[in-house]
Structures are given as C-alpha cells and as structure tokens.
Motif scaffolding. Sequence first.
Motif, PDB file in Angstrom:
ATOM      1  N   THR A  24      85.835  -9.728 -14.048  1.00 10.14           N
ATOM      2  CA  THR A  24      85.326 -10.642 -15.076  1.00 10.14           C
ATOM      3  C   THR A  24      86.420 -11.504 -15.721  1.00 10.14           C
ATOM      4  O   THR A  24      86.132 -12.603 -16.186  1.00 10.14           O
ATOM      5  N   THR A  25      87.650 -11.018 -15.749  1.00  6.73           N
ATOM      6  CA  THR A  25      88.725 -11.781 -16.403  1.00  6.73           C
ATOM      7  C   THR A  25      89.600 -12.551 -15.427  1.00  6.73           C
ATOM      8  O   THR A  25      90.216 -13.549 -15.805  1.00  6.73           O
ATOM      9  N   ARG A 131      89.187 -15.729 -24.775  1.00  6.56           N
ATOM     10  CA  ARG A 131      88.128 -15.360 -23.841  1.00  6.56           C
ATOM     11  C   ARG A 131      88.490 -14.099 -23.070  1.00  6.56           C
ATOM     12  O   ARG A 131      87.646 -13.223 -22.859  1.00  6.56           O
ATOM     13  N   GLY A 134      88.421 -11.107 -25.450  1.00  8.48           N
ATOM     14  CA  GLY A 134      87.020 -10.806 -25.740  1.00  8.48           C
ATOM     15  C   GLY A 134      86.332 -10.115 -24.583  1.00  8.48           C
ATOM     16  O   GLY A 134      85.543  -9.181 -24.779  1.00  8.48           O
ATOM     17  N   ALA A 135      86.627 -10.577 -23.352  1.00 10.46           N
ATOM     18  CA  ALA A 135      86.027  -9.954 -22.175  1.00 10.46           C
ATOM     19  C   ALA A 135      86.500  -8.511 -22.027  1.00 10.46           C
ATOM     20  O   ALA A 135      85.714  -7.620 -21.663  1.00 10.46           O
ATOM     21  N   MET A 137      87.403  -6.530 -24.433  1.00 13.21           N
ATOM     22  CA  MET A 137      86.728  -5.749 -25.470  1.00 13.21           C
ATOM     23  C   MET A 137      85.278  -5.460 -25.079  1.00 13.21           C
ATOM     24  O   MET A 137      84.757  -4.368 -25.329  1.00 13.21           O
ATOM     25  N   GLU A 138      84.629  -6.420 -24.444  1.00 16.01           N
ATOM     26  CA  GLU A 138      83.238  -6.227 -24.029  1.00 16.01           C
ATOM     27  C   GLU A 138      83.127  -5.139 -22.959  1.00 16.01           C
ATOM     28  O   GLU A 138      82.231  -4.296 -22.995  1.00 16.01           O
ATOM     29  N   ARG A 141      83.529  -1.848 -24.658  1.00 14.85           N
ATOM     30  CA  ARG A 141      82.323  -1.445 -25.395  1.00 14.85           C
ATOM     31  C   ARG A 141      81.262  -0.903 -24.430  1.00 14.85           C
ATOM     32  O   ARG A 141      80.560   0.060 -24.745  1.00 14.85           O
ATOM     33  N   ASP A 142      81.126  -1.538 -23.259  1.00 18.40           N
ATOM     34  CA  ASP A 142      80.171  -1.034 -22.267  1.00 18.40           C
ATOM     35  C   ASP A 142      80.557   0.372 -21.819  1.00 18.40           C
ATOM     36  O   ASP A 142      79.696   1.244 -21.638  1.00 18.40           O
TER      37      ASP A 142
END
Length: 283
Positions: A24-25, A131, A134-135, A137-138, A141-142
């Motif tokens: 994703t990053t 970005r 943030g990715a 961190m997301e 969290r998942d």
Amino acid sequence: MPRGAAKSDDAGAVRSAVLTLHRTTGLPVVFGGALSGRGSLRISELVGNTTDSLDGLVVREGSGLGGKAMALGRPAWVSNYPCAASISHDYDAPVGREGLLSIVAVPVVVRRRVRGVLYGALREPLSLADRVVGAAMEVARDLEQDLAVRDRAGETLARARRAPGIDRGTARWEEVRAVHAELRALAEQVQDGPTRDRLRAATLRLAAAGLDGQDTAVRATLSPRELDVLSYVAVGCTNAEAAERLGLLPETVKSYLRSAMRKLDSHSRLEAVTAARRAGLLP
C-alpha cells in the motif's frame, strides 16, 4: 489461548501486515515483529532488505526508534536516522548495514498493551509523506483489530473448554450454544484465513458434541452465513439482534434464515434449529 499459540498467531498476523504495508505504501523496505518478551520485540518479517542485519534483532522498549514508539504507544519517525537526536542509537550498526535513513515505526496496541511494531523505511534522508505515515497507521489499526478479535476468540474457546460433559437440558449447555454462536460471528471478523478456518472447525466440534442423530446429509448444503444466522436464532435472538451481532442488515439475516429453512425442509425457526441440531450443525 495458550501463550505460545498467541505468540505464534501474533507473528503470523504481523507477517500479513508487513506485506500489506509494503503493497500500500510502496516503501522499498518494510519490516516488523511481535512482542517476544516483556518490554521487547523480535523483528521477524522483512521485505526489501538486502542484508540480514535486522532479521531477528531484539528491540527493547525505550531503545531506538521502535523502542521509542513502544514506550510512547504512538508512531515515531525520523528523516535521518544516524543524526536523529530524539532517539537512542543502540541499533545504529544493524540499521547502518542495511543503509536505512528515513524510518517510521508504528506500534500495534491492543487493550493498551503493545503487541508489535511495524516499520517502513527509505535509504534516502527524506521526510516521509503524511500519506505514507497515515497508511502505516491504518495498517497497524487493522492489525490491532485482527488481534483483538483473535483474543476474543481465544477467550470464547476457553469458556467452551471449561464446560465439558454437559447435559443438554442444563443452563451450562445453553452457555455452550452461546459460545458456538459467538465463535461463528468472530470467525467472520478474522482476516487471516487459517485462523478463520480454525475457529470454524472449533464450532463444528462444539456442534458434534450435541449430535442427536445421523441425519448429516444437509451438513454440506448450508452456507457459513446461513449457519451463522441459525446459531443466533438457536439462542433466542431476533432477526434484528442477530443482524447486529453479525454486522448484517436485518433483511439480509431474514434472507439467510429463509434459505436455511428451505434447505432443512422446515416451516418455522424452531423446526430449522431442531433439524440443524439433529444434523450435528448446531450444539
């Protein structure tokens, strides 16, 4: 869940999160690890590394960038690791051998306890974009949600193990039925396939404990969701209550229930539950 099994499950979940973070990053180097002892974690998952300097590295709470993130319980990042004044430099040698300069470390916190850390890194002294942070961190969290669900599943299984040899008419048998329904719901929340399969297998073992007859022909015809709905109907839930616990719409629950009743050749909710119990699908 036994402590060793929990550690193994955490490592597997971290492995999946590291791959997701890399995808994703687009960061060239992504790695992470689960807690290996009190106040320390072991880096076990790496993508994009060119050396083995970080593989197996034990990071202590408060030491280095990852240790700082563990101690604070929140993300930490630097744009030039060797020159950063905000961290200790206990791990400069392994980080330097891998050539990492810009690094973000995100702790994975479940029930106020750090369970692991995810890292992303560049080999240039550049500020990481919001970005990217943030990715990361997301993804963390998942992972936290996945581990929390696994914990609940382990606790629910433990409840089931504490209730052996129960007469079907007792209140404790109703507890087994409640555990069965909860495990079915938890299985659908787990992202990791092998763990989801283990939870579903556990529900089948609970159901087999209450097998009344040999009518197993319908076992393969009910879908997982139809069985999920029947599990909650069996413990007295309304369609709305089952929908809330399963994260579905009431109309969707009604549709699954109608389909299950048709497959079980039943004309009422009670008949469907009874038929499913005789087939060994429900405890």
